[in-house]
Design a protein around this motif. Sequence first.
Motif, PDB file in Angstrom:
ATOM      1  N   GLY A 126       0.896  -1.260   0.023  1.00 12.69           N
ATOM      2  CA  GLY A 126      -0.226  -0.019   0.122  1.00 12.69           C
ATOM      3  C   GLY A 126       0.960   1.075  -0.042  1.00 12.69           C
ATOM      4  N   GLY A 127       2.251   1.024  -0.145  1.00 12.57           N
ATOM      5  CA  GLY A 127       3.127   2.382  -0.273  1.00 12.57           C
ATOM      6  C   GLY A 127       3.290   2.964  -1.395  1.00 12.57           C
ATOM      7  N   LEU A 128       3.941   3.803  -1.679  1.00 19.40           N
ATOM      8  CA  LEU A 128       4.032   4.660  -3.072  1.00 19.40           C
ATOM      9  C   LEU A 128       4.294   3.839  -4.186  1.00 19.40           C
ATOM     10  N   ALA A 129       5.113   2.710  -3.881  1.00 13.01           N
ATOM     11  CA  ALA A 129       5.326   1.767  -5.180  1.00 13.01           C
ATOM     12  C   ALA A 129       4.111   1.422  -5.617  1.00 13.01           C
ATOM     13  N   ASP A 130       3.375   0.742  -4.650  1.00 15.66           N
ATOM     14  CA  ASP A 130       2.067   0.011  -5.165  1.00 15.66           C
ATOM     15  C   ASP A 130       1.145   1.071  -5.836  1.00 15.66           C
ATOM     16  N   TRP A 131       1.159   2.508  -5.173  1.00 17.75           N
ATOM     17  CA  TRP A 131       0.098   3.292  -5.550  1.00 17.75           C
ATOM     18  C   TRP A 131       0.723   3.704  -7.013  1.00 17.75           C
ATOM     19  N   MET A 132       1.837   4.010  -7.359  1.00 16.48           N
ATOM     20  CA  MET A 132       2.267   4.319  -8.728  1.00 16.48           C
ATOM     21  C   MET A 132       2.033   3.078  -9.770  1.00 16.48           C
ATOM     22  N   LEU A 133       2.151   2.090  -9.318  1.00 15.82           N
ATOM     23  CA  LEU A 133       1.977   0.763 -10.383  1.00 15.82           C
ATOM     24  C   LEU A 133       0.655   0.279 -10.329  1.00 15.82           C
ATOM     25  N   ARG A 134      -0.415   0.679  -9.477  1.00 17.92           N
ATOM     26  CA  ARG A 134      -1.563   0.176  -9.516  1.00 17.92           C
ATOM     27  C   ARG A 134      -2.378   0.589 -10.676  1.00 17.92           C
ATOM     28  N   PRO A 135      -2.160   1.677 -11.513  1.00 16.92           N
ATOM     29  CA  PRO A 135      -3.118   2.107 -12.666  1.00 16.92           C
ATOM     30  C   PRO A 135      -2.603   1.233 -13.671  1.00 16.92           C
ATOM     31  N   PHE A 136      -1.358   0.523 -13.687  1.00 15.72           N
ATOM     32  CA  PHE A 136      -0.930  -0.523 -14.864  1.00 15.72           C
ATOM     33  C   PHE A 136      -1.152  -1.930 -14.530  1.00 15.72           C
ATOM     34  N   GLY A 137      -1.947  -1.948 -13.347  1.00 13.96           N
ATOM     35  CA  GLY A 137      -2.342  -3.604 -12.886  1.00 13.96           C
ATOM     36  C   GLY A 137      -1.039  -4.205 -12.351  1.00 13.96           C
ATOM     37  N   LEU A 138      -0.127  -3.642 -11.906  1.00 17.83           N
ATOM     38  CA  LEU A 138       0.894  -4.092 -11.225  1.00 17.83           C
ATOM     39  C   LEU A 138       0.981  -3.917  -9.747  1.00 17.83           C
ATOM     40  N   SER A 139       1.962  -4.189  -9.018  1.00 19.26           N
ATOM     41  CA  SER A 139       2.118  -3.741  -7.592  1.00 19.26           C
ATOM     42  C   SER A 139       3.652  -3.737  -7.342  1.00 19.26           C
ATOM     43  N   GLY A 140       3.999  -3.282  -6.198  1.00 19.43           N
ATOM     44  CA  GLY A 140       5.373  -3.017  -5.823  1.00 19.43           C
ATOM     45  C   GLY A 140       6.123  -4.342  -5.664  1.00 19.43           C
ATOM     46  N   PRO A 141       7.454  -4.387  -5.500  1.00 18.33           N
ATOM     47  CA  PRO A 141       8.206  -5.570  -5.384  1.00 18.33           C
ATOM     48  C   PRO A 141       8.078  -6.125  -3.974  1.00 18.33           C
ATOM     49  N   GLY A 142       7.791  -5.217  -2.936  1.00 18.08           N
ATOM     50  CA  GLY A 142       7.616  -5.445  -1.630  1.00 18.08           C
ATOM     51  C   GLY A 142       9.038  -5.684  -0.913  1.00 18.08           C
ATOM     52  N   TYR A 143       9.178  -6.349   0.202  1.00 21.26           N
ATOM     53  CA  TYR A 143      10.284  -6.662   0.608  1.00 21.26           C
ATOM     54  C   TYR A 143      11.015  -7.880   0.252  1.00 21.26           C
ATOM     55  N   GLY A 144      12.252  -7.674  -0.082  1.00 16.93           N
ATOM     56  CA  GLY A 144      12.874  -9.068  -0.585  1.00 16.93           C
ATOM     57  C   GLY A 144      14.343  -8.663  -1.327  1.00 16.93           C
ATOM     58  N   LEU A 145      14.723  -9.588  -2.056  1.00 18.51           N
ATOM     59  CA  LEU A 145      16.105  -9.182  -2.840  1.00 18.51           C
ATOM     60  C   LEU A 145      15.825  -8.037  -3.731  1.00 18.51           C
TER      61      LEU A 145
END
Length: 287
Positions: A141-160
Amino acid sequence: MALITRTAGALHRRPRLRLTLLLTAPLLWLAVLYLGSLGVLFVSAFWTTNSFTSEVVKVWSTDNFHELFTVPVFRQVILRSVGVALAVTALCAVIAFPLAFCTARVAKPRWRPLLVVAILTPLWASYLVKVYAWRLILSEGGLADWMLRPFGLSGPGYGLTAAVLTLTYLWLPYMILPIHTALEQLPANLLDASADLGAKGPRTFRSVVLPMVLPSVAAGSVFTFSLSLGDYITVQIVGGKTQLIGNLVYSNIELNLPMAAALGTVPVVVIVLYLLAMRRTGALSSL
């Protein structure tokens, strides 16, 4: 007073003696504290640990190094750490080149110092503040998710991936600055001559710009590679369950100090090999 005058006169007549006296203190500090600590690290890597009390047993053994290269977990972590350092270095180079070209060749001369200051500004902020800022950006639900949501994508989350992105942001200025300096010193008449000879932009970049800037790219890579290889705090904050060499060293310091020392020698050896490879490109003279 006379003794001081004679001493000053003797030092003035002997520049080599003066230089030796000036360098004695810093070289002694380097030899005792820095190289000495590395020597103790390497020696302690050959010790063992009592499996019951976890106390260090000063008995020479190569079991720790044998375990490093035979236990799959250690091999995977070492390869992952080197891969992350190379990925961060490659991303920094790709991002830094157009930014440096803009600041060094495209921007007006009066704006260039301000742009360089803007590039350096993130280095003035606290390391932890920047990492936790990226933790918020990459959170669900952070900035990455907010910016990618219009393209049907989501942020990478925590990880490598999050660790690589955060490390790239942290060390990017160290790649931009040497490239900016090299591009700023690039003679404009070379670019004009290439254009007069009929070379297009890609050919000029490949045949003129890149060969002259490559040592500076390699110089910047020394910083990005070594800093990424030894980092463990970023991975601990945004890396999820990902572990790198630094995390294993930290987790073994209290339980198995010799194994932590053996793990600590790996990035030292890798960085030395990397420096030897970069030395052939002229990178060390560009630092």
